[in-house]
Design an enzyme around this catalytic site. Structure first.
Site, PDB file in Angstrom:
ATOM      1  N   ARG A 265       0.832  -1.196   0.000  1.00  0.00           N
ATOM      2  CA  ARG A 265       0.000   0.000   0.000  1.00  0.00           C
ATOM      3  C   ARG A 265       0.872   1.253   0.000  1.00  0.00           C
ATOM      4  NH1 ARG A 265      -2.932  -3.132   3.904  1.00  0.00           N
ATOM      5  NH2 ARG A 265      -5.033  -3.674   3.188  1.00  0.00           N
ATOM      6  N   LYS A 290      -2.594   0.622   7.710  1.00  0.00           N
ATOM      7  CA  LYS A 290      -4.057   0.650   7.620  1.00  0.00           C
ATOM      8  C   LYS A 290      -4.711  -0.267   8.640  1.00  0.00           C
ATOM      9  CE  LYS A 290      -7.930   0.160   4.396  1.00  0.00           C
ATOM     10  NZ  LYS A 290      -8.342  -0.078   2.982  1.00  0.00           N
ATOM     11  N   HIS A 364      -1.799   3.253  -6.430  1.00  0.00           N
ATOM     12  CA  HIS A 364      -2.697   2.195  -5.972  1.00  0.00           C
ATOM     13  C   HIS A 364      -3.171   1.319  -7.127  1.00  0.00           C
ATOM     14  CE1 HIS A 364      -4.657   0.575  -2.450  1.00  0.00           C
ATOM     15  NE2 HIS A 364      -5.785   0.469  -3.108  1.00  0.00           N
ATOM     16  N   ARG A 367      -1.064  -1.700  -7.441  1.00  0.00           N
ATOM     17  CA  ARG A 367      -1.440  -2.738  -6.474  1.00  0.00           C
ATOM     18  C   ARG A 367      -2.629  -3.535  -7.003  1.00  0.00           C
ATOM     19  NH1 ARG A 367      -1.964  -3.993  -0.803  1.00  0.00           N
ATOM     20  NH2 ARG A 367      -4.137  -4.073  -0.120  1.00  0.00           N
ATOM     21  N   HIS A 390      -4.903  -8.081   3.211  1.00  0.00           N
ATOM     22  CA  HIS A 390      -6.332  -7.936   3.486  1.00  0.00           C
ATOM     23  C   HIS A 390      -6.703  -8.713   4.739  1.00  0.00           C
ATOM     24  CE1 HIS A 390      -7.324  -7.001  -1.004  1.00  0.00           C
ATOM     25  NE2 HIS A 390      -6.936  -5.939  -0.336  1.00  0.00           N
ATOM     26  N   TYR A 399     -11.507  -7.812  -6.911  1.00  0.00           N
ATOM     27  CA  TYR A 399     -10.597  -7.852  -8.045  1.00  0.00           C
ATOM     28  C   TYR A 399     -11.043  -8.857  -9.098  1.00  0.00           C
ATOM     29  CZ  TYR A 399      -7.595  -5.123  -5.033  1.00  0.00           C
ATOM     30  OH  TYR A 399      -7.101  -4.140  -4.215  1.00  0.00           O
TER      31      TYR A 399
END
Length: 421
Positions: A265, A290, A364, A367, A390, A399
């Protein structure tokens, strides 16, 4: 400021229409550079209308034909003198909105120019302290929230409210209707910020009743949008365009690889420290900014070589522990508000890459590209979730909506990154 009626704006000669639109932009505080860009594009529009005999008033047909004539093609490289073409689509939309609505809404508000009623400044400062000390908001999140609340209070002042105890449901309804051009996700976030502020005002006794219930709730599904991904050929062109002989190129190349090869990230790349690089074990070990969950990624040969090249021959000599630093003294790390979008934009332009469709183009998106490549390689969802950090596979499922047909021929070896097995 009085706004012209849309029907009046639609019937104006193009020259007058453009002059009025530029006048509004100037009153909204647009910079000279932005005004010059809009003026250039709109004058080209006038010349195009006369050249193609399309009349002297604005129309949808004129807008469409003008954009198609000057929009940059997917593989087209333009000269510096034609740089205005990069903005032709957006500038045409702005003029179309002026014709449709009789006004122009500023895309970005300079919070330094908002005028908060004096009696509302202290409650805002108190809420800022509350957000920091009680809600434990991250500095970047708190800064964004206070910015939006300052705009909200400026709006209330424009409705002649002097104090917050004068606030009525009609004022909240008007605020929601005031920003109709924003994306639903943005509006949802702004309303959430205002809702939190109103609850704070009720808690402090400034409001006698909780007006947060008046605000509508906008629910945005987690998978409402399709992630933006890069075609493998374009990603290869981007990486090859990086000048790896310069300190900037060495730094930026390592950053790009961390995003597109390891899926780090943005916040974790900015915060990456020298002690996170475990050279002996060939891993990168971090606590994610995060989620605050630990994450270990393999320090692959490609990424490792890029980092070594930067650390040895590109990184300034300094006692700072952050890996990635700015190039000029005092060689500070990137701030939380720096999304490094300029980094991708610079090398994308150097590679001559232009996207015709609206999409995300920042760090991003690289990613996102890794996630989609791994899906195309039939990597199990739980492995992809671990690679991307995640908390659950639910975040990874979005995705699956990306166009994997555009990713054929990917040479990425999923076993190299399957550190969770």
């Amino acid at each position: 400021m009085d706004q012209p009626h849309p029907d009046v704006a639609r019937d104006r000669p193009l020259g007058r229409l453009v002059a009025d639109a530029l006048d509004q932009l100037e009153k909204l505080g647009y910079s000279r550079r932005s005004l010059r860009r809009y003026r250039t594009i709109w004058q080209r529009l006038i010349a195009f209308a006369h050249q193609e005999a399309l009349g002297d008033t604005f129309s949808e047909d004129l807008a469409v034909r003008f954009v198609e004539a000057y929009r940059i093609g997917a593989d087209e490289t333009i000269e510096p003198s034609d740089g205005w073409r990069r903005h032709v689509v957006f500038a045409t939309r702005v003029l179309a909105a002026f014709v449709r609505d009789g006004r122009i809404e500023r895309c970005h508000t300079d919070v330094q120019k908002v005028q908060i009623p004096p009696a509302m400044k202290k409650p805002l400062r108190d809420y800022e302290a509350y957000g920091r000390d009680c809600l434990y908001l991250r500095p970047s999140s708190l800064s964004l929230r206070i910015r939006e609340l300052a705009i909200f209070l400026d709006f209330l002042g424009s409705r002649n409210l002097k104090t917050l105890d004068q606030l009525q449901p009609a004022d909240l309804t008007a605020f929601v209707m005031w920003r109709p051009r924003l994306r639903p996700k943005t509006i949802s976030r702004i309303l959430s910020d205002v809702r939190s502020f109103l609850k704070f005002l009720t808690l402090k006794g400034i409001l006698q009743r909780d007006l947060s219930v008046v605000l509508p709730t906008i629910r945005i599904p987690r998978d409402a949008t399709i992630p933006s991904v890069w075609d493998p050929d374009l990603l290869s062109r981007l990486l090859k365009a990086v000048d790896r002989s310069s300190p900037r190129g060495k730094r930026d190349f390592a950053i790009l690889l961390l995003a597109c090869r390891l899926g780090l990230r943005l916040g974790d790349i900015r915060a990456l420290r020298l002690e996170n690089l475990n050279w002996e074990a060939a891993t990168i070990d971090i606590i994610q900014s995060k989620t605050w969950a630990p994450l270990q990624l393999p320090l692959t040969e490609e990424v490792g070589e890029a980092l070594i090249d930067y650390l040895r021959a590109g990184r300034p000599q300094t006692e700072r522990r952050e890996v990635f630093l700015k190039l000029n003294p005092p060689f500070a790390p990137f701030s939380e508000n720096n999304h490094l979008h300029q980094l991708v934009t610079h090398w994308r332009q150097m590679a001559g890459i232009e996207f015709r469709s609206k999409r995300r183009r920042g760090l991003h998106s690289l990613r996102h590209t890794l996630a989609t490549e791994l899906l195309r390689a039939e990597t199990p969802f739980h492995i992809i979730s671990e690679i991307l950090g995640h908390a659950t596979t639910a975040s990874t499922l979005i995705y699956a909506k990306a166009d994997v047909e555009a990713l054929r021929g990917v040479a990425l070896d999923p076993e190299e990154l399957a550190h969770g097995e």
